[in-house]
Design a protein around this motif. Structure first.
Motif, PDB file in Angstrom:
ATOM      1  N   GLY A  23       0.649  -1.137  -0.235  1.00  0.00           N
ATOM      2  CA  GLY A  23       0.213   0.147   0.650  1.00  0.00           C
ATOM      3  C   GLY A  23       0.759   1.455   0.140  1.00  0.00           C
ATOM      4  N   ILE A  24       0.751   2.083  -0.777  1.00  0.00           N
ATOM      5  CA  ILE A  24       0.781   3.642  -0.630  1.00  0.00           C
ATOM      6  C   ILE A  24       0.098   4.767  -0.017  1.00  0.00           C
ATOM      7  N   TYR A  25       0.500   5.243   0.751  1.00  0.00           N
ATOM      8  CA  TYR A  25      -0.275   6.753   1.851  1.00  0.00           C
ATOM      9  C   TYR A  25       0.652   7.781   1.354  1.00  0.00           C
ATOM     10  N   LEU A  26      -0.106   8.671   0.688  1.00  0.00           N
ATOM     11  CA  LEU A  26       1.034  10.144   0.961  1.00  0.00           C
ATOM     12  C   LEU A  26       1.055  10.669   2.410  1.00  0.00           C
ATOM     13  N   LEU A  27       2.234  11.625   2.768  1.00  0.00           N
ATOM     14  CA  LEU A  27       2.362  11.937   3.739  1.00  0.00           C
ATOM     15  C   LEU A  27       2.842  13.164   3.391  1.00  0.00           C
ATOM     16  N   ASN A  28       3.941  13.824   2.437  1.00  0.00           N
ATOM     17  CA  ASN A  28       3.839  14.618   2.022  1.00  0.00           C
ATOM     18  C   ASN A  28       3.867  15.144   0.567  1.00  0.00           C
ATOM     19  N   SER A  29       4.693  16.384  -0.024  1.00  0.00           N
ATOM     20  CA  SER A  29       4.318  16.375  -1.861  1.00  0.00           C
ATOM     21  C   SER A  29       6.149  15.837  -2.025  1.00  0.00           C
ATOM     22  N   GLN A  30       6.433  15.605  -1.221  1.00  0.00           N
ATOM     23  CA  GLN A  30       8.118  14.612  -1.029  1.00  0.00           C
ATOM     24  C   GLN A  30       7.840  13.319  -0.900  1.00  0.00           C
ATOM     25  N   THR A  31       6.842  12.849   0.134  1.00  0.00           N
ATOM     26  CA  THR A  31       6.899  11.712   0.367  1.00  0.00           C
ATOM     27  C   THR A  31       5.939  10.779   1.014  1.00  0.00           C
ATOM     28  N   ALA A  32       5.908   9.461   0.212  1.00  0.00           N
ATOM     29  CA  ALA A  32       4.935   8.823   0.525  1.00  0.00           C
ATOM     30  C   ALA A  32       5.298   7.697   1.227  1.00  0.00           C
ATOM     31  N   LEU A  33       4.140   6.685   2.507  1.00  0.00           N
ATOM     32  CA  LEU A  33       4.378   5.733   2.650  1.00  0.00           C
ATOM     33  C   LEU A  33       4.612   4.381   1.584  1.00  0.00           C
ATOM     34  N   VAL A  34       5.212   3.994   2.161  1.00  0.00           N
ATOM     35  CA  VAL A  34       4.916   1.749   1.707  1.00  0.00           C
ATOM     36  C   VAL A  34       5.089   1.110   2.521  1.00  0.00           C
ATOM     37  N   GLN A  35       3.653   0.438   2.697  1.00  0.00           N
ATOM     38  CA  GLN A  35       3.772  -0.626   3.370  1.00  0.00           C
ATOM     39  C   GLN A  35       3.226  -1.834   2.852  1.00  0.00           C
ATOM     40  N   THR A  36       3.834  -2.792   4.019  1.00  0.00           N
ATOM     41  CA  THR A  36       3.876  -4.134   3.549  1.00  0.00           C
ATOM     42  C   THR A  36       3.698  -5.510   4.088  1.00  0.00           C
ATOM     43  N   LEU A  37       3.334  -6.398   4.781  1.00  0.00           N
ATOM     44  CA  LEU A  37       3.865  -7.846   5.376  1.00  0.00           C
ATOM     45  C   LEU A  37       3.818  -8.727   5.118  1.00  0.00           C
ATOM     46  N   ASP A  38       4.526  -9.230   4.441  1.00  0.00           N
ATOM     47  CA  ASP A  38       4.590 -11.150   4.491  1.00  0.00           C
ATOM     48  C   ASP A  38       5.273 -12.104   5.295  1.00  0.00           C
ATOM     49  N   PHE A  39       5.090 -13.344   5.621  1.00  0.00           N
ATOM     50  CA  PHE A  39       5.670 -14.304   6.052  1.00  0.00           C
ATOM     51  C   PHE A  39       5.096 -15.553   5.783  1.00  0.00           C
ATOM     52  N   PHE A  40       6.177 -16.068   6.353  1.00  0.00           N
ATOM     53  CA  PHE A  40       5.624 -18.032   5.906  1.00  0.00           C
ATOM     54  C   PHE A  40       6.370 -19.200   6.781  1.00  0.00           C
ATOM     55  N   THR A  41       5.620 -20.463   6.066  1.00  0.00           N
ATOM     56  CA  THR A  41       6.343 -21.064   6.828  1.00  0.00           C
ATOM     57  C   THR A  41       7.474 -22.059   6.582  1.00  0.00           C
ATOM     58  N   PRO A  42       8.196 -22.386   6.840  1.00  0.00           N
ATOM     59  CA  PRO A  42       9.567 -22.998   6.714  1.00  0.00           C
ATOM     60  C   PRO A  42       9.564 -23.230   5.091  1.00  0.00           C
ATOM     61  N   ILE A  43      10.390 -22.887   4.304  1.00  0.00           N
ATOM     62  CA  ILE A  43      11.196 -23.409   3.229  1.00  0.00           C
ATOM     63  C   ILE A  43      12.362 -24.122   3.056  1.00  0.00           C
ATOM     64  N   CYS A  44      13.368 -24.448   3.967  1.00  0.00           N
ATOM     65  CA  CYS A  44      14.526 -25.045   4.596  1.00  0.00           C
ATOM     66  C   CYS A  44      14.908 -25.664   5.232  1.00  0.00           C
TER      67      CYS A  44
END
Ligand code: CO
Ligand code: CO
Length: 319
Positions: A23-44
């Protein structure tokens, strides 16, 4: 999340409607926040590597939006019986080392008891509000460039069946712990229209999201699309292919004109990747510069795999 009401906050530049990486959220004319979350079970089996791969994969979604990760929080569920304290610490250490390598600060996290181990990160990044690389921004005439070869899903399945050499496994792990940093550099230079990272839905699935959001068709030059090793093609021929990859292909096929391209190649293109590479949609005039920057970053590959054309009957055409 499809059935949840959409927010109408005008500062929400990218929400959940376009299947974007973050997701991207505008803070001011120069900066926007980028937010994400990811997780999983062991793959090795190696806990430190698992931490590294999970963190690299979580950070990737910020890079895929053209952002630079600034803070991260760990999210974990750990069994107190199957894993030793040392193994759990190794998972966290692997994640923390990857966060550090990204120049990002680990600011905390939360762990619960869980029968199966899970680990990942919630990552916050920043991007210039005019320069993020959303799925909806691809343009007719763009060239598609891929930064990591395909096949991690097929290789992990081969590993589980004891058919994968240690050398090939090392190649796959090296790929999965390689950060997708160029995504941020390319966006800062305004060289890319759209970008995503190739993960669970495979190249075709993620490309289809870009095409649908941009209402455009992608033509793929299948012979140009690299696998991690020739071995991957042999595994496919022996039907060593994850169920998820077959499901990916079945799901995306209604949106793909396959022409004469073999089923084996289609499976490679649909292979579910863990912490895969960037898929960039680049204006023709910027291609040389983008390839030069990818080379300077020593990305695992930097290949032109197709181009964007006006919308046809299907979102993807294989050639
Ligand atoms: Co993603
Ligand atoms: Co993701």
């Amino acid at each position: 999340m499809r059935d949840l009401p959409q927010t109408n906050d005008p500062n929400l530049l990218v929400g959940s409607a376009t299947a974007d990486d973050a997701g991207i959220y505008l803070l001011n004319s120069q900066t926007a926040l980028v937010q994400t979350l990811d997780f999983f079970t062991p793959i090795c089996d190696d806990p430190y590597l698992f931490g590294q791969i999970a963190a690299s994969n979580s950070l990737s979604d910020v890079y895929a939006m053209g952002g630079r990760p600034i803070t991260a929080m760990a999210i974990a569920g750990m069994p107190d019986t199957i894993l030793s304290t040392e193994q759990i610490q190794a998972i966290f250490r692997g994640g923390a080392d990857m966060v550090k390598q990204a120049g990002c600060s680990l600011v905390g996290g939360h762990t619960i008891k869980n029968p199966e181990p899970i680990y990942g990160l919630s990552v916050t990044g920043v991007v210039h509000p005019d320069r993020y690389t959303a799925n909806a921004h691809a343009k007719i005439g763009d060239v598609l460039i891929l930064t990591k070869p395909l096949g991690t899903g097929i290789i992990s399945t081969a590993l589980k069946q004891d058919k994968c050499s240690p050398e090939l496994n090392d190649l796959a792990i090296k790929s999965m712990i390689t950060l997708n940093t160029p995504g941020a550099d390319l966006a800062e230079l305004n060289l890319v229209n759209a970008c995503t990272d190739v993960t669970g839905f495979g190249l075709l699935g993620h490309l289809k999201e870009i095409c649908a959001s941009s209402n455009i068709t992608a033509k793929l030059n299948c012979e140009q699309i690299p696998a991690i090793s020739q071995e991957v093609h042999h595994f496919i021929a022996d039907d060593i292919v994850p169920g998820g990859t077959k499901k990916n292909l079945a799901t995306v096929l209604p949106h793909v004109k396959t022409n004469e391209v073999s089923h084996a190649t289609q499976l490679l293109l649909a292979d579910a990747q863990t912490s895969g590479g960037l898929l960039l949609s680049v204006p023709q005039n910027n291609v040389a510069k983008v390839l030069e920057i990818l080379k300077s970053h020593q990305t695992l590959c930097a290949v032109e795999i197709g181009n964007m054309v006006s919308k046809q009957d299907t979102f993807i055409v294989l050639c």
